[in-house]
Design an enzyme around this catalytic site. Structure first.
Site, PDB file in Angstrom:
ATOM      1  N   GLU A 171     -47.826  -1.184  43.098  1.00  0.00           N
ATOM      2  CA  GLU A 171     -46.398  -1.139  42.759  1.00  0.00           C
ATOM      3  C   GLU A 171     -46.045  -2.205  41.717  1.00  0.00           C
ATOM      4  O   GLU A 171     -45.334  -1.934  40.753  1.00  0.00           O
ATOM      5  CB  GLU A 171     -45.558  -1.294  44.036  1.00  0.00           C
ATOM      6  CG  GLU A 171     -45.621  -0.024  44.876  1.00  0.00           C
ATOM      7  CD  GLU A 171     -45.246  -0.188  46.337  1.00  0.00           C
ATOM      8  OE1 GLU A 171     -45.380   0.785  47.087  1.00  0.00           O
ATOM      9  OE2 GLU A 171     -44.841  -1.289  46.736  1.00  0.00           O
ATOM     10  N   HIS A 192     -41.553  -8.076  52.715  1.00  0.00           N
ATOM     11  CA  HIS A 192     -41.881  -7.726  51.323  1.00  0.00           C
ATOM     12  C   HIS A 192     -42.257  -8.947  50.512  1.00  0.00           C
ATOM     13  O   HIS A 192     -41.566  -9.958  50.553  1.00  0.00           O
ATOM     14  CB  HIS A 192     -40.714  -6.955  50.678  1.00  0.00           C
ATOM     15  CG  HIS A 192     -40.643  -5.561  51.211  1.00  0.00           C
ATOM     16  ND1 HIS A 192     -40.216  -5.287  52.489  1.00  0.00           N
ATOM     17  CD2 HIS A 192     -41.044  -4.381  50.678  1.00  0.00           C
ATOM     18  CE1 HIS A 192     -40.333  -3.996  52.721  1.00  0.00           C
ATOM     19  NE2 HIS A 192     -40.840  -3.419  51.646  1.00  0.00           N
ATOM     20  N   ALA A 221     -40.317  -1.227  42.831  1.00  0.00           N
ATOM     21  CA  ALA A 221     -40.988  -1.615  41.581  1.00  0.00           C
ATOM     22  C   ALA A 221     -41.525  -0.397  40.826  1.00  0.00           C
ATOM     23  O   ALA A 221     -41.644  -0.437  39.607  1.00  0.00           O
ATOM     24  CB  ALA A 221     -42.121  -2.597  41.887  1.00  0.00           C
TER      25      ALA A 221
HETATM   26  N1  GUN Z   1     -40.964  -6.597  46.595  1.00  0.00           N
HETATM   27  C1  GUN Z   1     -40.012  -6.270  45.737  1.00  0.00           C
HETATM   28  N2  GUN Z   1     -40.149  -5.015  45.297  1.00  0.00           N
HETATM   29  C2  GUN Z   1     -41.223  -4.515  45.893  1.00  0.00           C
HETATM   30  C3  GUN Z   1     -41.890  -3.246  45.843  1.00  0.00           C
HETATM   31  O1  GUN Z   1     -41.524  -2.292  45.164  1.00  0.00           O
HETATM   32  N3  GUN Z   1     -42.962  -3.149  46.604  1.00  0.00           N
HETATM   33  C4  GUN Z   1     -43.384  -4.167  47.383  1.00  0.00           C
HETATM   34  N4  GUN Z   1     -44.440  -3.969  48.109  1.00  0.00           N
HETATM   35  N5  GUN Z   1     -42.822  -5.343  47.439  1.00  0.00           N
HETATM   36  C5  GUN Z   1     -41.722  -5.519  46.709  1.00  0.00           C
END
Ligand code: GUN
Length: 170
Positions: free
Chosen positions: A89, A69, A125
């Site tokens: 996101e 991530h 997110a």
């Molecule tokens: N890193 C922290 N939160 C998120 C998220 O909701 N989506 C993604 N793709 N990366 C993240």
């Protein structure tokens, strides 16, 4: 693209991985290992099966999934090199037009979190706006590593559920 579950249930393994792979960030192995569990009666069963694959995976695979991530407001976000899903996101959390002070705050918190836990801060997110994410950093920085591994995976399962809803008609 809107796909029905009955179409998905007829997919070959490569088709399934191409479509469902991106539900987990940079981790197509989850879709690949779940294909054999089809047919899926509904979206919920598909989501449950994908999450079971993650829960049953070796710890290092779970760790690799968390590490796949991108940081919120991290280098990739600022450079515009996120995956399409991640870009949407981060924008939905209103992280795409921050002041330079806010960018610095995110970067400080990302670094504090990573130096304590050795993996990136993951929060869904699309279910949290800027203030909730910043509060999440403060709260979760006090947790143990085991609690944070568990929380990160739960957040990833929420991210996956929303991505699945985007792909498949109920
Ligand atoms: N890193 C922290 N939160 C998120 C998220 O909701 N989506 C993604 N793709 N990366 C993240």
């Amino acid at each position: 693209m809107s796909l029905t579950l009955s179409q998905l249930n007829q997919f070959s393994a490569p088709e399934f991985v191409r479509v469902i792979g991106p539900v987990f960030e940079h981790s197509p192995w989850i879709a690949a290992a779940t294909w054999g569990k089809k047919p899926f009666a509904d979206l919920k069963s598909l989501h449950r099966a994908l999450c079971e694959t993650v829960k049953n995976a070796a710890e290092e695979k779970q760790f690799a999934l968390i590490c796949a991530h991108p940081d919120l407001v991290g280098r990739a976000a600022l450079a515009g090199t996120l995956t399409r899903e991640s870009t949407g996101e981060q924008a939905s959390a209103e992280l795409n037009n921050l002041s330079s002070e806010e960018i610095e705050l995110f970067q400080r918190q990302n670094a504090a979190y990573k130096s304590k836990f050795d993996f990136p801060f993951v929060i869904c997110a699309r279910l949290n706006k800027k203030a909730a994410i910043l509060a999440g950093f403060e709260r979760r920085l006090k947790n143990s590593r085991a609690e944070e591994v568990k929380t990160a995976l739960e957040e990833i399962f929420k991210i996956a559920e929303l991505r699945l809803h985007d792909l498949i008609a109920d």
